[in-house]
Enzyme design. Structure first.
Site, PDB file in Angstrom:
ATOM      1  N   CYS A 247      46.945  41.914  51.115  1.00 18.13           N
ATOM      2  CA  CYS A 247      46.590  40.513  51.351  1.00 18.13           C
ATOM      3  C   CYS A 247      46.002  40.307  52.752  1.00 18.13           C
ATOM      4  CB  CYS A 247      47.803  39.620  51.089  1.00 18.13           C
ATOM      5  SG  CYS A 247      47.371  37.888  50.801  1.00 18.13           S
ATOM      6  N   HIS A 332      48.985  41.129  45.396  1.00 21.03           N
ATOM      7  CA  HIS A 332      50.352  41.540  45.737  1.00 21.03           C
ATOM      8  C   HIS A 332      50.905  42.513  44.698  1.00 21.03           C
ATOM      9  CE1 HIS A 332      51.141  38.656  49.047  1.00 21.03           C
ATOM     10  NE2 HIS A 332      50.175  37.983  48.431  1.00 21.03           N
ATOM     11  N   GLU A 334      53.545  44.182  44.921  1.00 12.21           N
ATOM     12  CA  GLU A 334      55.007  44.140  44.939  1.00 12.21           C
ATOM     13  C   GLU A 334      55.556  42.914  44.226  1.00 12.21           C
ATOM     14  OE1 GLU A 334      54.159  40.952  47.621  1.00 12.21           O
ATOM     15  OE2 GLU A 334      53.185  42.876  47.319  1.00 12.21           O
TER      16      GLU A 334
END
Length: 371
Positions: A247, A332, A334
């Site tokens: 990001c 993202h 994760e």
């Protein structure tokens, strides 16, 4: 329940029901298209200074639990929903959305036309807004917005103040915290990494003194060009140690390597964004939260290769360096809840570290033999 106004900087006004904190708050209005994940959104440091509109109509129906936070102290400036649930039903529920917002001084408004508000943002772009009492004048609200400066130091507000260690027996990772989500720590600790978390302004010299096997550049809020210390740091370490950016970290890597960034009209925020990997010719569903993007044309003058693109608007979603072991993604990997299609990027990071160590060892051996 008490009524509340949401006034946009163009004068558009919405009247709804107040929940959460009763304090007035100014912020940049954005929208998120996720059906779930409001707890993660509330606690994501990347929303620092923003008022988030949830496009899914019912929010709060599974309450708040202890496990799904992305940070300890939320930085969001407000929440806008069509309908807020006061009687959540979930086996993990520990408190209502309303009580959580009250405890953290975050105002909310419910009962407004969130579809109309989203259409305004999509047409005119993100804009500032303020929560006010129903008794306050529109002129007064606009004056409040006008005299409230745009926040430019969001990363400073959400980054850790001092370094700290999360012990592990595996690869030694220095994680530069620009507004880190706990999910990134979770994925690295799951892989037994020894993690040293450092502030956003940590120098290249200080990072290299830690002898890292790799450096992680995390997500974070705001304009990447406002974090000049990090850009200079990345310029110094990109030749020396493997890097993985997520990001904001992705945007900072691009800037450090000579590319440019731009602000999007309304950004990408949600958990259903399709991204195509140009290297393996696959499409992934991703979770995203960003208002800036790497300018695609600017990659042509750099040593960066475009690896992934957003299928909705063809913006840059992934890059890798042609000479050095550095890569990054705009989304993202994760993220949870949401798609976990790209979770393997953490394994790719560790593989990159292994390859770099092997190459470095072979070069050292060859040099010794020549001597």
């Amino acid at each position: 329940m008490k009524k509340r106004q949401l006034v946009l900087e163009d004068g558009t006004t919405f009247v709804g029901t107040a929940f959460g904190s009763r304090e007035a708050s100014v912020g940049e209005v954005v929208f998120n298209t996720g059906m779930t994940g409001y707890q993660e959104i509330l606690s994501d440091p990347s929303y620092c200074g923003q008022i988030v509109t949830m496009t899914y109509p019912l929010i709060g129906n599974y309450g708040i639990n202890r496990d799904d936070f992305e940070t300890i102290t939320p930085s969001i400036h407000g929440l806008i929903v069509k309908e807020v649930c006061d009687t959540p039903s979930n086996f993990r529920n520990e408190e209502t959305l309303d009580s959580y917002l009250k405890a953290n001084n975050i105002p909310g408004i419910a009962g407004i036309d969130t579809r109309k508000l989203t259409r305004i943002i999509r047409k005119h772009g993100t804009m500032k807004a303020v929560f006010t009492s129903i008794d306050d004048s529109i002129e007064g609200a606009l004056a409040t917005i006008a005299r409230t400066p745009v926040i430019t130091n969001q990363v400073e507000q959400v980054s850790t103040v001092k370094p700290y260690v999360v012990p592990g027996r595996g690869h030694r990772i220095v994680l530069v915290d620009f507004g880190m989500k706990h999910g990134i720590l979770r994925e690295l600790t799951k892989r037994n990494c020894h993690i040293t978390v450092v502030p956003y302004h940590y120098s290249a010299e200080s990072i290299l003194r830690l002898k890292p096997d790799g450096v992680m550049l995390t997500n974070g809020p705001g304009d990447p060009k406002s974090v000049q210390e990090a850009i200079e740091m990345i310029k110094d370490i990109v030749k020396k140690v493997p890097i993985f950016g997520i990001c904001l970290g992705h945007q900072l890597l691009a800037l450090a390597c000579g590319a440019d960034t731009e602000k999007l009209t309304f950004g990408h925020r949600g958990s259903n964004h399709p991204v195509k990997d140009l290297i393996v010719n696959k499409t992934y569903m991703t979770s995203q939260n960003h208002g800036y993007a790497v300018t695609r044309e600017s990659l042509q003058k750099t040593d960066l290769q475009l690896t992934q693109v957003a299928l909705n608007d063809q913006t840059v979603e992934g890059i890798q360096h042609k000479k050095f072991p550095a890569f990054s993604v705009q989304y993202h990997p994760e993220s949870s809840p949401g798609p976990e299609d790209t979770n393997q990027l953490f394994d790719q990071f560790l593989t990159t570290i292994n390859m770099h160590q092997t190459t470095t060892k072979e070069e050292t051996t060859c040099l010794s033999v020549q001597i």
